[in-house]
Design a protein around this motif. Structure first.
Motif, mmCIF file in Angstrom:
data_model
loop_
_atom_site.group_PDB
_atom_site.id
_atom_site.type_symbol
_atom_site.label_atom_id
_atom_site.label_comp_id
_atom_site.label_asym_id
_atom_site.label_seq_id
_atom_site.Cartn_x
_atom_site.Cartn_y
_atom_site.Cartn_z
ATOM 1 N N PHE A 64 0.884 -1.223 0.105
ATOM 2 C CA PHE A 64 -0.086 -0.085 -0.191
ATOM 3 C C PHE A 64 0.682 1.217 0.188
ATOM 4 N N PRO A 65 1.848 1.531 0.854
ATOM 5 C CA PRO A 65 2.722 2.670 0.975
ATOM 6 C C PRO A 65 3.580 2.904 -0.344
ATOM 7 N N ARG A 66 4.099 1.559 -0.753
ATOM 8 C CA ARG A 66 4.669 1.508 -2.046
ATOM 9 C C ARG A 66 4.066 2.042 -3.334
ATOM 10 N N ILE A 67 2.842 1.808 -3.291
ATOM 11 C CA ILE A 67 1.930 2.692 -4.402
ATOM 12 C C ILE A 67 1.827 3.877 -4.387
ATOM 13 N N LEU A 68 1.263 4.305 -3.163
ATOM 14 C CA LEU A 68 1.055 5.851 -2.806
ATOM 15 C C LEU A 68 2.443 6.618 -2.951
ATOM 16 N N ALA A 69 3.658 6.042 -2.651
ATOM 17 C CA ALA A 69 5.009 6.648 -2.756
ATOM 18 C C ALA A 69 5.349 6.794 -4.351
ATOM 19 N N PHE A 70 5.004 5.481 -5.059
ATOM 20 C CA PHE A 70 5.427 5.713 -6.442
ATOM 21 C C PHE A 70 4.685 6.747 -7.030
ATOM 22 N N PHE A 71 3.538 7.029 -6.814
ATOM 23 C CA PHE A 71 2.731 8.143 -7.377
ATOM 24 C C PHE A 71 2.927 9.420 -7.082
ATOM 25 N N GLN A 72 3.380 9.641 -5.910
ATOM 26 C CA GLN A 72 3.735 10.888 -5.291
ATOM 27 C C GLN A 72 4.966 11.070 -5.795
ATOM 28 N N ASP A 73 5.939 10.296 -6.169
ATOM 29 C CA ASP A 73 7.299 10.773 -6.567
ATOM 30 C C ASP A 73 6.838 11.390 -7.919
ATOM 31 N N ARG A 74 5.897 10.860 -8.703
ATOM 32 C CA ARG A 74 5.597 11.435 -10.198
ATOM 33 C C ARG A 74 4.644 12.496 -10.111
ATOM 34 N N GLY A 75 4.274 13.064 -8.763
ATOM 35 C CA GLY A 75 3.846 14.419 -9.190
ATOM 36 C C GLY A 75 2.200 14.445 -8.638
ATOM 37 N N TYR A 76 1.770 13.145 -8.373
ATOM 38 C CA TYR A 76 0.471 13.112 -7.928
ATOM 39 C C TYR A 76 0.191 13.190 -6.571
ATOM 40 N N ALA A 77 -0.931 13.819 -6.193
ATOM 41 C CA ALA A 77 -1.272 13.954 -4.790
ATOM 42 C C ALA A 77 -1.748 12.703 -4.557
ATOM 43 N N THR A 78 -1.472 12.277 -2.942
ATOM 44 C CA THR A 78 -1.983 11.169 -2.249
ATOM 45 C C THR A 78 -2.381 11.540 -1.052
ATOM 46 N N GLU A 79 -3.462 10.732 -0.462
ATOM 47 C CA GLU A 79 -4.032 10.794 0.709
ATOM 48 C C GLU A 79 -4.372 9.469 1.436
ATOM 49 N N ILE A 80 -4.145 9.344 2.887
ATOM 50 C CA ILE A 80 -4.470 8.264 3.162
ATOM 51 C C ILE A 80 -5.782 8.384 3.920
ATOM 52 N N GLU A 81 -6.855 7.877 3.414
ATOM 53 C CA GLU A 81 -8.207 8.379 3.840
ATOM 54 C C GLU A 81 -8.528 7.663 5.421
ATOM 55 N N ASP A 82 -7.900 6.240 5.499
ATOM 56 C CA ASP A 82 -8.167 5.613 6.727
ATOM 57 C C ASP A 82 -6.994 4.534 6.745
ATOM 58 N N GLU A 83 -6.148 4.607 7.521
ATOM 59 C CA GLU A 83 -4.996 3.799 7.582
ATOM 60 C C GLU A 83 -4.926 2.332 7.787
ATOM 61 N N ARG A 84 -6.177 2.141 8.307
ATOM 62 C CA ARG A 84 -6.792 0.813 8.608
ATOM 63 C C ARG A 84 -7.300 0.203 7.131
ATOM 64 N N TRP A 85 -7.273 0.896 6.041
ATOM 65 C CA TRP A 85 -7.863 0.150 4.800
ATOM 66 C C TRP A 85 -7.732 0.843 3.610
ATOM 67 N N ILE A 86 -7.463 1.903 3.572
ATOM 68 C CA ILE A 86 -7.746 2.643 2.204
ATOM 69 C C ILE A 86 -6.947 3.827 1.919
ATOM 70 N N GLY A 87 -6.244 4.082 0.735
ATOM 71 C CA GLY A 87 -5.714 5.468 0.519
ATOM 72 C C GLY A 87 -6.280 5.919 -0.961
ATOM 73 N N LYS A 88 -5.923 7.021 -1.408
ATOM 74 C CA LYS A 88 -6.273 7.345 -2.568
ATOM 75 C C LYS A 88 -4.957 8.255 -3.499
ATOM 76 N N VAL A 89 -4.971 8.185 -4.822
ATOM 77 C CA VAL A 89 -4.276 8.798 -5.609
ATOM 78 C C VAL A 89 -5.258 9.830 -6.297
ATOM 79 N N LEU A 90 -4.811 11.230 -6.441
ATOM 80 C CA LEU A 90 -5.576 12.190 -6.871
ATOM 81 C C LEU A 90 -4.909 13.007 -8.049
#
Length: 254
Positions: A64-90
């Motif tokens: 989960f953090p690897r995917i968010l970090a991968f997109f964040q490094d490419r300029g996308y915004a990310t957020e962790i909506e609930d660390e128990r189960w879901i995040g978003k790439v925006l």
């Protein structure tokens, strides 16, 4: 039945479709294992055609953090909506969900979800879909006032009955077998001519459990398991009506 090849899900706009297509390409480029679920998977498996507001990407908790970090490094915004189960790439108002568990934290994505290969061509990318067994599992508990996935479960059973591993599904839902029984009975009611889609042994097993449970005493702790379906719809039960939450002590008053 033939394996799913394409999805007939309808993106909200050309801009949304372009974002989803680019996201899937980047996900494959990342090398992080993922599975596609949600409306795109349901439509690919069943032939349904309906709009969707996003794509649902499923992965293991450690990825989960690897995917968010991968997109964040490419300029996308990310957020962790609930660390128990879901995040978003925006991307502006557009987004896709990165999911590694359920809202009630009872069905984490594990290696078992990756044990079968169900390939599909989605928006120009060859991706792997959540297996039908785990897709039913992931949708069985989505029963909220504003969102109910029972029709998806029924359609998946109807169209992909041969691809569902019923023993594995029962193992997934072992503690919550009554939820599986409800979906089985719901399917039998909806499709009376298709009842053979449910294995006889499964219905017999679930009904036997129901009869055996009826012989036992009422539980001493008043719990409300409705929060496994919806935290909001059953909140009053644990705040005002004296029921214990799924995890926690019974509410005391006075």
């Amino acid at each position: 039945m033939p394996k799913a090849k394409t999805s007939t899900a309808i993106s909200a706009s050309a801009e949304a479709e372009a974002f989803y297509a680019e996201s899937l390409k980047l996900l494959k480029e990342s090398g992080v294992p993922f599975l596609l679920g949600g409306t795109y998977a349901v439509c690919a498996y069943t032939g349904l055609s309906r709009p969707t507001k996003d794509i649902d990407v499923f992965c293991k908790a450690g990825d989960f953090p690897r995917i968010l970090a991968f997109f964040q490094d490419r300029g996308y915004a990310t957020e962790i909506e609930d660390e128990r189960w879901i995040g978003k790439v925006l991307h502006g108002e557009l987004f896709f969900d990165v999911i590694f568990n359920s809202a009630a934290a009872i069905n984490p994505v594990t290696d078992a979800w990756f044990g079968e290969r169900h390939a599909a061509k989605i928006l120009g990318s060859d991706v792997q879909l959540i297996p039908p067994t785990e897709l039913v599992f992931s949708k069985a508990f989505v029963q909220m006032r504003h969102k109910y996935d029972g029709p998806d479960v029924a359609h998946l059973i109807l169209r992909r009955r041969g691809d569902i591993d019923w023993k594995r599904l029962l193992a997934h839902m072992e503690q919550y077998w009554e939820v599986l029984l409800m979906h089985v009975l719901n399917f039998r009611f909806i499709y009376p001519t298709e009842r053979e889609a449910i294995p006889d042994w499964l219905l017999d097993e679930l009904l036997t459990r129901l009869h055996e449970r009826a012989k036992l005493p009422v539980p001493q702790t008043r719990i409300c398991r409705g929060r496994l379906y919806s935290r909001e719809d059953y909140l009053i039960d644990v705040t005002d009506w004296g029921f214990a939450d799924v995890v926690g002590e019974e509410a005391k008053h006075g």
